[in-house]
Each structure stands twice: as structure tokens, then as C-alpha cells.
Design a protein around this motif. Structure first.
Motif, short mmCIF file in Angstrom:
data_model
loop_
_atom_site.label_atom_id
_atom_site.label_comp_id
_atom_site.label_asym_id
_atom_site.label_seq_id
_atom_site.Cartn_x
_atom_site.Cartn_y
_atom_site.Cartn_z
N VAL A 135 1.02 -1.28 0.07
CA VAL A 135 -0.20 0.20 0.03
C VAL A 135 1.02 1.15 0.07
CG1 VAL A 135 -1.85 -0.97 1.05
CG2 VAL A 135 -0.03 -0.26 2.39
N ASN A 136 2.11 1.11 -0.31
CA ASN A 136 2.89 2.20 -0.05
C ASN A 136 2.67 3.26 -1.05
OD1 ASN A 136 4.34 0.95 1.84
ND2 ASN A 136 6.01 0.16 0.57
N VAL A 137 2.22 2.97 -2.28
CA VAL A 137 1.92 3.93 -3.42
C VAL A 137 0.62 4.68 -3.23
CG1 VAL A 137 0.60 2.16 -4.96
CG2 VAL A 137 1.81 4.21 -5.82
N VAL A 138 -0.34 3.98 -2.20
CA VAL A 138 -1.42 4.67 -1.93
C VAL A 138 -1.21 5.56 -0.78
CG1 VAL A 138 -3.90 4.51 -1.05
CG2 VAL A 138 -2.91 2.75 -2.54
N GLN A 139 -0.38 5.12 0.12
CA GLN A 139 -0.05 5.95 1.15
C GLN A 139 0.83 7.23 0.57
OE1 GLN A 139 -0.82 5.61 4.78
NE2 GLN A 139 -0.22 8.08 4.55
N LYS A 140 1.47 7.08 -0.52
CA LYS A 140 2.20 7.98 -0.80
C LYS A 140 1.44 9.19 -1.54
CE LYS A 140 5.83 8.81 -4.35
NZ LYS A 140 7.04 8.31 -5.12
N VAL A 141 0.37 8.70 -2.28
CA VAL A 141 -0.61 9.66 -2.86
C VAL A 141 -1.47 10.38 -1.50
CG1 VAL A 141 -2.69 9.57 -4.10
CG2 VAL A 141 -1.22 7.90 -4.63
N LEU B 161 -12.07 5.46 2.42
CA LEU B 161 -12.10 4.29 1.46
C LEU B 161 -11.39 3.04 1.80
CD1 LEU B 161 -12.58 6.07 -1.79
CD2 LEU B 161 -14.44 5.13 -0.74
N GLY B 162 -10.11 3.36 2.42
CA GLY B 162 -9.28 2.29 2.75
C GLY B 162 -10.05 1.56 4.07
N LYS B 163 -10.33 2.32 5.15
CA LYS B 163 -10.87 1.55 6.25
C LYS B 163 -12.07 0.74 5.75
CE LYS B 163 -8.04 4.03 8.86
NZ LYS B 163 -7.03 3.47 9.49
N GLU B 164 -12.93 1.35 4.85
CA GLU B 164 -13.99 0.55 4.43
C GLU B 164 -13.85 -0.68 3.38
OE1 GLU B 164 -16.27 3.64 2.64
OE2 GLU B 164 -16.89 4.44 4.49
N SER B 165 -12.41 -0.73 3.07
CA SER B 165 -12.03 -1.67 2.00
C SER B 165 -12.21 -3.11 2.93
CB SER B 165 -10.56 -1.48 1.50
OG SER B 165 -10.19 -2.47 0.77
N LYS B 166 -12.47 -4.31 2.00
CA LYS B 166 -12.56 -5.42 2.52
C LYS B 166 -11.18 -6.26 2.50
CE LYS B 166 -12.62 -8.20 -1.74
NZ LYS B 166 -13.05 -9.28 -2.81
N HIS B 167 -10.09 -5.38 2.11
CA HIS B 167 -8.71 -5.76 1.84
C HIS B 167 -7.93 -4.95 3.31
CE1 HIS B 167 -8.80 -8.00 -1.67
NE2 HIS B 167 -9.10 -6.72 -2.34
N SER B 168 -7.82 -5.86 4.23
CA SER B 168 -7.26 -5.10 5.61
C SER B 168 -5.94 -4.44 5.45
CB SER B 168 -6.94 -6.20 6.88
OG SER B 168 -5.92 -7.49 6.10
N CYS B 169 -5.21 -4.61 4.30
CA CYS B 169 -4.07 -3.98 3.85
C CYS B 169 -4.10 -2.57 4.14
CB CYS B 169 -3.26 -4.44 2.93
SG CYS B 169 -4.38 -4.39 1.10
N TYR B 170 -5.18 -2.08 3.48
CA TYR B 170 -5.55 -0.65 3.35
C TYR B 170 -6.25 -0.03 4.63
CZ TYR B 170 -5.43 -1.58 -1.79
OH TYR B 170 -5.15 -1.95 -3.12
N SER C 40 -4.41 0.38 7.22
CA SER C 40 -3.41 1.21 7.98
C SER C 40 -3.17 2.69 7.29
CB SER C 40 -2.22 0.30 7.69
OG SER C 40 -1.49 0.07 6.49
N LEU C 41 -3.83 2.86 6.37
CA LEU C 41 -3.91 4.16 5.55
C LEU C 41 -4.03 5.31 6.30
CD1 LEU C 41 -5.39 3.49 2.05
CD2 LEU C 41 -2.83 3.63 2.58
N LYS C 42 -3.22 6.30 6.54
CA LYS C 42 -3.57 7.49 7.43
C LYS C 42 -3.17 8.91 7.10
CE LYS C 42 0.33 6.26 10.01
NZ LYS C 42 1.03 5.62 11.18
N ILE C 43 -3.56 9.94 7.58
CA ILE C 43 -3.24 11.18 7.35
C ILE C 43 -2.08 11.52 8.40
CG2 ILE C 43 -3.80 13.58 7.51
CD1 ILE C 43 -5.45 12.22 5.38
N ARG C 44 -0.67 11.80 7.56
CA ARG C 44 0.27 11.80 8.35
C ARG C 44 0.71 13.43 8.48
NH1 ARG C 44 4.03 7.05 6.45
NH2 ARG C 44 4.08 7.85 4.45
N THR C 45 1.38 13.60 9.58
CA THR C 45 2.01 15.35 9.54
C THR C 45 3.31 15.06 8.83
OG1 THR C 45 0.89 15.52 11.73
CG2 THR C 45 2.60 17.19 11.20
N LEU C 46 3.45 15.85 7.83
CA LEU C 46 4.65 15.77 7.14
C LEU C 46 5.51 17.21 7.31
CD1 LEU C 46 2.92 14.62 3.83
CD2 LEU C 46 4.37 13.00 5.56
N GLY C 47 6.68 16.94 7.31
CA GLY C 47 7.60 18.19 7.41
C GLY C 47 7.65 18.81 6.17
N LYS C 48 7.78 20.23 6.24
CA LYS C 48 7.84 20.75 4.75
C LYS C 48 9.35 20.72 4.11
CE LYS C 48 4.64 24.60 6.41
NZ LYS C 48 4.69 25.83 6.49
#
Length: 373
Positions: free
Chosen positions: A329-335, A354-363, A365-373
């Protein structure tokens, strides 16, 4: 046998068929198959035979394949060429070409008439079992021995064999032989040649077949065009491949997912065609041509590399709603990270939802992360 007994013998329950398909134990599957083939209705279904041979091939249980197919000779259907053709083909698909040849030779003893259909099945078995060194010999010798005249299917099968073994010039020479034999090549002939020549990088030679198609009044289909696109992409002729896809749209043919995926591969390999990739993707969706996993695997990293995270988000929404599962799921998290960085937080939150609602548990773990500038 009473009429009632005959009726019982001709029917079998759906429940027993379900058990047959679910059986994991190889020895039990073989016994179930043997039991079921006593039923004439079961013997009429080629798909049941395909299934059990496929399972045994995966298990490398070749002795058992011989056992169950040899067992079929006891039934009256063996005198029917169509049934014998089925067995010959199954031997070929499981790599047991010698058994396929043996059955072809035994057909007269089994009171089964051999025609070009069984000859073609043997040639097909030769190709599917990858006995390429034998195919030309059989094609030259067997017709004279058996009194069978090869037809267009025979030639097409030999051409396929030559293409798969990399003998493209031999494959091309078969067109001349067909003409001498009074046999016209058909669409399968040319598509087989396209596949062989374009994939091997012999683009200019592949292009010559288009003029030959006109000579024989053979009309190309979407498979023909897809192979040409593949050839163009392999030659890095990206603009020509774009033009060809647009040409297809004007011929009355409908581009399919393979058309678009081949084009996407070319566009992404070049690296500078993000706008064209978007245009073609939107055309794909507009044409009700559903993207598949290959579409997302190709386009998602490309969109990210070009910093177009809104387009990438659109792809992710489709990916998640279609319930496709990426290996990682790295590419989705990257998006999601890219959207946050570009201040498209609402869009990022939608993807997380949508990731939380997915039938695939791998999604999950997707989350909003605080990113440094």
C-alpha cells in the motif's frame, strides 16, 4: 437395465459436483472423477475434464493423469473423434505428448475415425507441451501416413509453434506453403505472426503483414491493433502508438483494456506524457472500458512521479471502489502524503475513509500523516 435405472445413470446431483470441485486430496479427486465419468452426462462436459487435469498438472501427478485418461477408453465415446480430440488435447496441456501421439496412433484400433480435427489436436498438443523440435516432422510426415490433408488450422498451429520457438523466418515461410496448397490464411494466421514478430522486436517485418492481409481480404480486429501497439511501444515509437489508438477509435473498433494498458506502458516509460496518459485514461473510462490491476500498477507511480496527486487520487478512488488489492500500500499512502503536502486534505481523508471501508485489511493502515515541509 430398467428405464428408471437408465435415467438415474444419466443424472447426477449438484451437491456431488460441488464436492468434486472442492476436493483437495488428489487421490480422492481422482476416485471422484472416475466414479463420475461412469455417468454419460458427466462425460459430455469437457470443463470437468479440464478441471481435474489442471489440478493434477499443478500437483505434478502425471501418472494419475495417464491413469484417468487411459480409463476413458472403456467408454463408447472413445469411438467419437471429438472425445478422442479432447483427450489428446489434455495430454498435450499436461506435457504428456508421447501419450497424445500414442492415442492418435491407436484411434483406428479404437474404431475412431481420424480426420484433420484429430491431426490438428495432435499438432496443438505438440505446441502446448513445447515439443517444438517435433512439430515440423509431424506436419510433414503424418498427413502422408494417415491420408489427412492439412487445413488452415493445421498451418496456424505450426506457425504458432515456430513463433514460440523463435523460428520466425520458418513461420513466415508457411504463408508461401499455404498458397501452394491452395489454403488462404485467416485472421488467426496473421495475429499469430503479429504476436511473434512484434514481440521479438522485428517491427518492420511485422508491418509487412498488414499489406498481405489486404491481399487476402482479411480484416484486422482489435487483437491485431493491440499487437501493433505493442510493437510500436517496444520500438519507443510513442507518438505513433498514440496516433494508432486514435485511429482505432475511428475505425469502428472499440479499444479494450489491453489497448489502453499497452499504450500506458509506453507513455509511462517515456516519462513526459502525463497529460496524454490522463486523456487516454479518461477516454478509457468514458468508453465503459474498465481499468484493471495492470492499469493502476502502471499509472499510479507515474502520476506520483509527475507530482499529479489529484489524478493519482482519482485512480486510487477507482482502485479502492473496484476492490483491487495492490501487493503493497506504499503507493496509496504516497498519494495521501502527496495530497496533504499540496493541501488537498479533504481528498486525502476520503482515500483514508475508503481504505478503512475496504475488504482488504492492508488498506486499513492508511492514514493522514503530519509531514515536514
Amino acid at each position: 437395465m430398467s428405464a428408471f435405472s437408465q435415467i438415474l445413470r444419466r443424472t447426477f446431483s449438484t451437491a456431488s459436483l460441488k464436492l468434486f470441485y472442492k476436493e483437495k486430496d488428489i487421490s480422492k479427486l481422482v476416485q471422484s472423477f472416475k466414479d463420475n465419468t461412469q455417468n454419460v452426462v458427466f462425460r459430455r462436459k469437457a470443463s470437468y475434464y479440464e478441471f481435474v487435469v489442471q489440478q493434477l498438472t499443478r500437483a505434478k501427478a502425471f501418472g494419475l493423469i495417464e491413469e484417468i485418461l487411459e480409463d476413458q477408453k472403456q467408454y463408447v465415446e472413445i469411438t467419437n473423434e471429438g472425445f478422442a480430440v479432447r483427450l489428446i488435447s489434455l495430454y498435450g496441456k499436461s506435457g504428456l505428448f508421447d501419450r497424445a501421439r500414442q492415442l492418435f496412433d491407436e484411434m483406428p484400433e479404437l474404431k475412431c475415425v481420424r480426420t484433420v480435427k484429430s491431426f490438428n489436436a495432435l499438432l496443438g498438443a505438440c505446441v502446448s507441451s513445447k515439443k517444438f523440435d517435433k512439430i515440423e516432422g509431424f506436419f510433414r510426415e503424418l498427413p502422408g501416413e494417415s491420408g489427412i490433408k492439412p487445413d488452415v488450422v493445421s498451418y496456424n498451429t505450426v506457425i504458432k509453434g515456430f513463433c514460440e520457438m523463435g523460428s520466425l523466418d520458418l513461420a513466415r515461410s508457411m504463408l508461401d506453403e499455404m498458397e501452394k496448397d491452395g489454403i488462404c490464411p485467416d485472421l488467426i494466421t496473421f495475429n499469430t505472426l503479429f504476436d511473434g514478430f512484434y514481440k521479438k522486436g522485428r517491427f518492420l517485418d511485422g508491418e509487412k503483414f498488414w499489406d498481405l492481409m489486404k491481399k487476402y481480404n482479411v480484416v484486422p480486429d482489435i487483437i491485431s491493433y493491440n499487437m501493433r501497439i505493442h510493437g510500436l511501444v517496444l520500438q519507443d515509437k510513442i507518438q505513433e502508438s498514440i496516433d494508432l489508438v486514435d485511429e482505432i477509435k475511428n475505425t469502428g473498433l472499440d479499444p479494450d483494456k489491453f489497448t489502453f494498458n499497452l499504450l500506458f506502458k509506453g507513455l509511462c516509460s517515456d516519462g513526459k506524457y502525463i497529460e496524454e496518459a490522463k486523456r487516454q485514461y479518461f477516454d478509457m473510462v468514458k468508453a465503459n472500458c474498465e481499468p484493471d490491476m495492470a492499469t493502476f500498477v502502471t499509472l499510479l507511480p507515474f502520476a506520483c512521479d509527475n507530482g499529479d496527486f489529484m489524478f493519482a487520487a482519482r485512480l486510487c478512488r477507482k482502485l479502492l471502489r473496484c476492490r483491487f488489492r495492490l501487493k503493497g500500500v506504499n503507493v496509496v499512502q504516497k498519494v495521501i502524503d502527496g495530497l496533504v503536502k499540496q493541501s488537498f486534505v479533504n481528498e486525502a481523508e476520503l482515500l483514508v475513509k475508503l481504505g478503512k471501508e475496504s475488504k482488504h485489511s492492508c488498506y486499513h493502515s492508511l492514514k493522514i500523516r503530519t509531514l515536514g515541509k
